[in-house]
Design an enzyme around this catalytic site. Sequence first.
Site, mmCIF file in Angstrom:
data_model
loop_
_atom_site.group_PDB
_atom_site.id
_atom_site.type_symbol
_atom_site.label_atom_id
_atom_site.label_comp_id
_atom_site.label_asym_id
_atom_site.label_seq_id
_atom_site.Cartn_x
_atom_site.Cartn_y
_atom_site.Cartn_z
ATOM 1 N N CYS A 7 19.136 3.537 -47.323
ATOM 2 C CA CYS A 7 18.008 3.468 -47.019
ATOM 3 C C CYS A 7 16.785 4.508 -46.542
ATOM 4 O O CYS A 7 17.070 5.669 -45.912
ATOM 5 C CB CYS A 7 17.838 2.717 -45.470
ATOM 6 S SG CYS A 7 18.996 1.108 -45.794
ATOM 7 N N VAL A 43 16.134 9.397 -33.927
ATOM 8 C CA VAL A 43 17.213 9.729 -34.975
ATOM 9 C C VAL A 43 16.655 10.173 -36.284
ATOM 10 O O VAL A 43 17.097 10.855 -36.813
ATOM 11 C CB VAL A 43 18.294 8.640 -34.720
ATOM 12 C CG1 VAL A 43 19.530 8.848 -35.970
ATOM 13 C CG2 VAL A 43 18.950 8.478 -33.470
HETATM 14 N N1 EPU Z 1 20.453 14.989 -40.879
HETATM 15 C C1 EPU Z 1 20.151 16.147 -41.366
HETATM 16 N N2 EPU Z 1 21.227 16.886 -42.344
HETATM 17 C C2 EPU Z 1 22.128 16.261 -42.766
HETATM 18 C C3 EPU Z 1 22.728 15.094 -42.267
HETATM 19 C C4 EPU Z 1 21.672 14.481 -41.282
HETATM 20 O O1 EPU Z 1 19.186 16.400 -41.185
HETATM 21 O O2 EPU Z 1 22.906 17.033 -43.451
HETATM 22 C C5 EPU Z 1 20.079 14.251 -39.949
HETATM 23 C C6 EPU Z 1 19.222 12.901 -40.750
HETATM 24 O O3 EPU Z 1 18.026 13.123 -41.468
HETATM 25 C C7 EPU Z 1 19.076 12.009 -39.488
HETATM 26 C C8 EPU Z 1 19.804 12.577 -38.541
HETATM 27 O O4 EPU Z 1 20.414 13.662 -38.999
HETATM 28 O O5 EPU Z 1 17.623 12.488 -39.086
HETATM 29 C C9 EPU Z 1 21.085 11.663 -38.032
HETATM 30 O O6 EPU Z 1 21.851 11.330 -39.661
HETATM 31 P P1 EPU Z 1 23.177 10.910 -39.732
HETATM 32 O O7 EPU Z 1 23.778 11.987 -40.507
HETATM 33 O O8 EPU Z 1 23.727 10.810 -38.340
HETATM 34 O O9 EPU Z 1 23.116 9.447 -40.346
HETATM 35 P P2 EPU Z 1 24.088 9.115 -41.661
HETATM 36 O O10 EPU Z 1 25.638 9.518 -41.675
HETATM 37 O O11 EPU Z 1 23.372 9.463 -42.902
HETATM 38 C C10 EPU Z 1 24.878 6.825 -40.501
HETATM 39 C C11 EPU Z 1 24.791 5.413 -40.860
HETATM 40 C C12 EPU Z 1 23.235 5.033 -40.585
HETATM 41 C C13 EPU Z 1 22.990 5.158 -39.164
HETATM 42 C C14 EPU Z 1 23.303 6.669 -38.905
HETATM 43 C C15 EPU Z 1 23.005 6.942 -37.301
HETATM 44 C C16 EPU Z 1 26.525 5.087 -42.648
HETATM 45 C C17 EPU Z 1 26.539 5.014 -44.200
HETATM 46 N N3 EPU Z 1 25.012 5.271 -42.217
HETATM 47 O O12 EPU Z 1 24.015 7.651 -41.503
HETATM 48 O O13 EPU Z 1 23.379 3.564 -40.998
HETATM 49 O O14 EPU Z 1 21.649 4.849 -38.838
HETATM 50 O O15 EPU Z 1 24.443 7.179 -39.183
HETATM 51 O O16 EPU Z 1 23.925 6.308 -36.579
HETATM 52 O O17 EPU Z 1 27.488 5.144 -41.961
HETATM 53 C C18 EPU Z 1 22.462 1.478 -41.374
HETATM 54 O O18 EPU Z 1 23.465 1.179 -41.359
HETATM 55 O O19 EPU Z 1 21.442 0.698 -41.730
HETATM 56 C C19 EPU Z 1 22.144 3.086 -41.401
HETATM 57 C C20 EPU Z 1 21.318 3.816 -41.764
#
Ligand code: EPU
Length: 443
Positions: free
Chosen positions: A127, A340
């Site tokens: 997303c 977040v």
């Molecule tokens: N971030 C960085 N650098 C990175 C990784 C993350 O700056 O290398 C930042 C992101 O930009 C964000 C924050 O850290 O501002 C949190 O990101 P996170 O890595 O925790 O998110 P994600 O692993 O990409 C998963 C879920 C999301 C959910 C988030 C937070 C999956 C596939 N996606 O994303 O789910 O919002 O954790 O709980 O597991 C959804 O289901 O609609 C969704 C977006």
Amino acid sequence: MATVDPQNDVLHVVGGKPLGGSIHVRGAKNFVSKAMVAALLAPGVSVLKNVPEIRDVQVVSDLLRLHGVKVNVQPKEGVVTIDASTVELADVADVDTLSGSSRIPILFSGPLLYRMGEAFIPALGGCRIGSRPIDFHLDTLRKLGAKVDKEHEAGIHITAPNGLHGAKIHLPYPSVGATEQTLLAAVLAEGKTELSGAATEPEIMDLVAVLQKMGAQISVDVDRTIRIEGVKKLKGYTHTALPDRIEAASWASAALATHGDIYVEGAQQPDMMTFLNVFRKIGGEFDIRDEGIRFWHPGGDLHPVAIETDVHPGFMTDWQQPLVVALTQAKGLSIVHETVYENRFGFTRPLVQMGATIQLYRECLGSLPCRFQQRNFEHSAVIFGPTPLQGQIIDVPDLRGGFSHLIAALTATGPSEVRGISLIDRGYEDFREKLVALGANID
Ligand code: EPU
């Protein structure tokens, strides 16, 4: 993958009718896909149960198959069997066809390095709710000894000339994905890995449980430090996925916004406590049973709230969008501070067109300043209600925003046309059938 016919990608909704009835929620989207990747670590058979029929499962299955893994999906039973006895290098052009479809492919890095000695990761999708960089993922892989080559136009090529070895890693922010990356890349590394500043979401703990079943040595400390002792090999697992607490909360918000009454079979209290507290503050009622939770609007006014999204055990960012629709129906001023993602309020614009009063702010409207303080991101929202909503033509922007728009259309008086609904299939199993079962007037 099947392409979507734009003609069939529209839902016509006539709102204004309370949703009522019972629906079933299966395994968590944000766990199931990761557990499927974990199966790649072991040269054997893994069985994952309680798997929903959502597009992310299809994407990961396709990517596994491209690497020679046998994947058998039984959608009705919710069982996915993954035989990773043999793995082969995928054709880069084939892998590339999946670029932009999900964020999961980056998590293939560690498992592919072990099984194949190299990995090609296509450009990532997911997303558009912020810039969503992968710097933490790549830093982690480099610390563990990987060589990351970003020269490739279509994706990233990763190798580990001297194998992966344990390391001390600190995450600047408790990223869910980067924590999972570290787990999947360090379980078979030589020596010990210490990850501080880790995320500890229930979906991550379920992944740790899967890895433990496979033979990994992982401990999680109270101070967000995860310690991993590398082992020589892992075996396949059998596991039942934890329920999807985001989907459950989305249906709960739909019940509140439409003055409805929905029994969400499969929802479980422990991982939803923070949501349930807020739901009760707003004036929603719930009844927790062994097999699920019933959510309903008891009549009378809903109350405004001030919430801040946060990492676990805080209020999930993914709960925010559906709940904002319910807050448009609460009496008074509600405040939501999104900490977040920097850009997760885009979905409120169509709500304003439908009649909601929502003002976005760059300031941190919360108890503490967040990472987005003094930056140019509209990451706080003030919602004034109750406001009647009018049906509209809406283009779905992303998964959670899209589901919120559906709720808004169901809450509104008059007809709405919700376009691009196939995006919602990424994370909400059979949502059309569930809406019909709840008495929604949709076509
Ligand atoms: N971030 C960085 N650098 C990175 C990784 C993350 O700056 O290398 C930042 C992101 O930009 C964000 C924050 O850290 O501002 C949190 O990101 P996170 O890595 O925790 O998110 P994600 O692993 O990409 C998963 C879920 C999301 C959910 C988030 C937070 C999956 C596939 N996606 O994303 O789910 O919002 O954790 O709980 O597991 C959804 O289901 O609609 C969704 C977006």
